[in-house]
Design an enzyme around this catalytic site. Structure first.
Site, mmCIF file in Angstrom:
data_model
loop_
_atom_site.group_PDB
_atom_site.id
_atom_site.type_symbol
_atom_site.label_atom_id
_atom_site.label_comp_id
_atom_site.label_asym_id
_atom_site.label_seq_id
_atom_site.Cartn_x
_atom_site.Cartn_y
_atom_site.Cartn_z
ATOM 1 N N ASP A 140 63.221 10.260 12.244
ATOM 2 C CA ASP A 140 63.714 11.264 11.298
ATOM 3 C C ASP A 140 62.748 12.443 11.330
ATOM 4 O O ASP A 140 61.660 12.383 10.756
ATOM 5 C CB ASP A 140 63.796 10.653 9.894
ATOM 6 N N GLY A 162 61.867 15.870 10.109
ATOM 7 C CA GLY A 162 62.152 16.851 9.076
ATOM 8 C C GLY A 162 61.427 18.153 9.318
ATOM 9 O O GLY A 162 60.803 18.363 10.362
ATOM 10 N N TYR A 220 84.476 18.152 6.570
ATOM 11 C CA TYR A 220 83.576 19.298 6.455
ATOM 12 C C TYR A 220 84.150 20.405 7.318
ATOM 13 O O TYR A 220 84.552 20.154 8.461
ATOM 14 C CB TYR A 220 82.177 18.894 6.945
ATOM 15 N N GLY A 224 73.762 19.269 9.172
ATOM 16 C CA GLY A 224 72.440 18.824 9.593
ATOM 17 C C GLY A 224 72.375 17.330 9.867
ATOM 18 O O GLY A 224 73.000 16.517 9.166
ATOM 19 N N ASP A 229 69.926 15.364 9.382
ATOM 20 C CA ASP A 229 69.288 14.666 8.267
ATOM 21 C C ASP A 229 70.308 14.320 7.192
ATOM 22 O O ASP A 229 70.238 13.248 6.574
ATOM 23 C CB ASP A 229 68.150 15.505 7.689
ATOM 24 N N ARG A 230 71.273 15.206 6.989
ATOM 25 C CA ARG A 230 72.302 14.954 5.986
ATOM 26 C C ARG A 230 73.210 13.801 6.420
ATOM 27 O O ARG A 230 73.572 12.935 5.615
ATOM 28 C CB ARG A 230 73.113 16.220 5.732
ATOM 29 N N ASP A 283 68.613 13.881 -1.492
ATOM 30 C CA ASP A 283 67.451 13.844 -0.592
ATOM 31 C C ASP A 283 66.514 14.989 -0.960
ATOM 32 O O ASP A 283 66.798 16.161 -0.710
ATOM 33 C CB ASP A 283 67.914 13.973 0.854
ATOM 34 N N THR A 323 50.370 30.001 -17.730
ATOM 35 C CA THR A 323 51.319 30.318 -16.661
ATOM 36 C C THR A 323 51.469 29.177 -15.660
ATOM 37 O O THR A 323 52.582 28.884 -15.203
ATOM 38 C CB THR A 323 50.881 31.603 -15.934
#
Length: 254
Positions: free
Chosen positions: A17, A19, A97, A104, A106-107, A127, A184
């Site tokens: 995988d 990324g 789709y 992607g 990864d998706r 994810d 902040t």
């Protein structure tokens, strides 16, 4: 543990995988559902992970990569059967789709992991990586699509770059932080953290209203930051993408 693998006679298979910020990989055998080895790179560099995988001489390799500069698999794995995950890969579900070629890897891998766990249930995969991907699946309609929103670190960086006076915030939780924020740094942290929490909870609630028996999976590198949201229908699944890749690689080998 890894050295011991090389003395075994079982054939091994590798899944990768890749990324945007790191690489996860695993080895498994045809005779076990457990990982024989699992590891991740601490940086963008993939050399160590690829070297470890190549030492096991896997029979086949499946990679899901979002990178443009990915290295050729045969450079590391020689004669192994090599597969790049895409919408053209053999899948156990159909893809609904409009532009499957742009979906992607990864998706797809995360969706396959949810499918492998519960092919008979609707699933929502969240994810939490560089971006936050939401993937929806239905047992009768397959992959339905999803949405993408900025990830944890990306939100901090966007505020710093888009507003001249905002600093780069400390992204880790600090015991001294109190809400409402009185400085902040804390205001930035709560804005990002609570914004993602609300997004996860809203998406999950809407999904469960439509699919009461469905399952929601939290995965990705930033998922541990939101582990407190796991309850009832929401489950932590740190290896979901690798599980999906392993299931898909088995399917390619049939």
């Amino acid at each position: 543990m890894f050295c011991c693998l090389l003395t075994e006679m079982n054939p091994y298979y590798a899944v990768i995988d890749e990324g945007n910020s790191r690489i996860k990989a695993a080895l498994f055998s045809s005779k076990s559902q457990d990982w024989q080895w699992k590891g991740a790179s601490s940086t963008f560099d993939c050399g160590e992970v690829y070297e470890r995988l190549s030492l096991a001489k896997p029979l086949a390799v499946l990679r899901a990569s979002v990178r443009k500069d990915k290295q050729p698999l045969d450079q590391w794995f020689g004669t192994a059967r090599s597969f790049e995950l895409s919408s053209k890969t053999k899948l156990p579900f159909r893809i609904n789709y409009d532009t499957p070629h742009s979906l992607g890897a990864d998706r797809l891998a995360g969706a396959a992991g949810a499918w492998a766990r519960h092919p008979d249930r609707a699933s929502l995969v969240i994810d939490l990586g560089t971006c936050i991907n939401f993937e929806y699946l239905s047992p009768d309609q397959g992959y339905l699509g999803g949405k993408i929103s900025p990830g944890f670190a990306m939100r901090f960086m966007a505020m710093h770059q888009g507003a001249e006076k905002l600093p780069i915030a400390e992204m880790e939780q600090q015991a001294r932080r109190f809400f409402p924020a009185r400085n902040t740094q804390d205001a930035l942290w709560f804005g990002v953290n609570q914004g993602i929490e609300a997004e996860i909870e809203a998406a999950s609630a809407r999904f469960i209203r439509n699919y009461p028996s469905g399952r929601v999976f939290l995965t990705g590198g930033d998922a541990p930051k939101f582990a407190h949201l796991t309850k009832n229908h929401i489950f932590a699944a740190p290896d979901l993408t690798l599980e999906g890749l392993a299931a898909l690689l088995r399917l390619q080998m049939v």
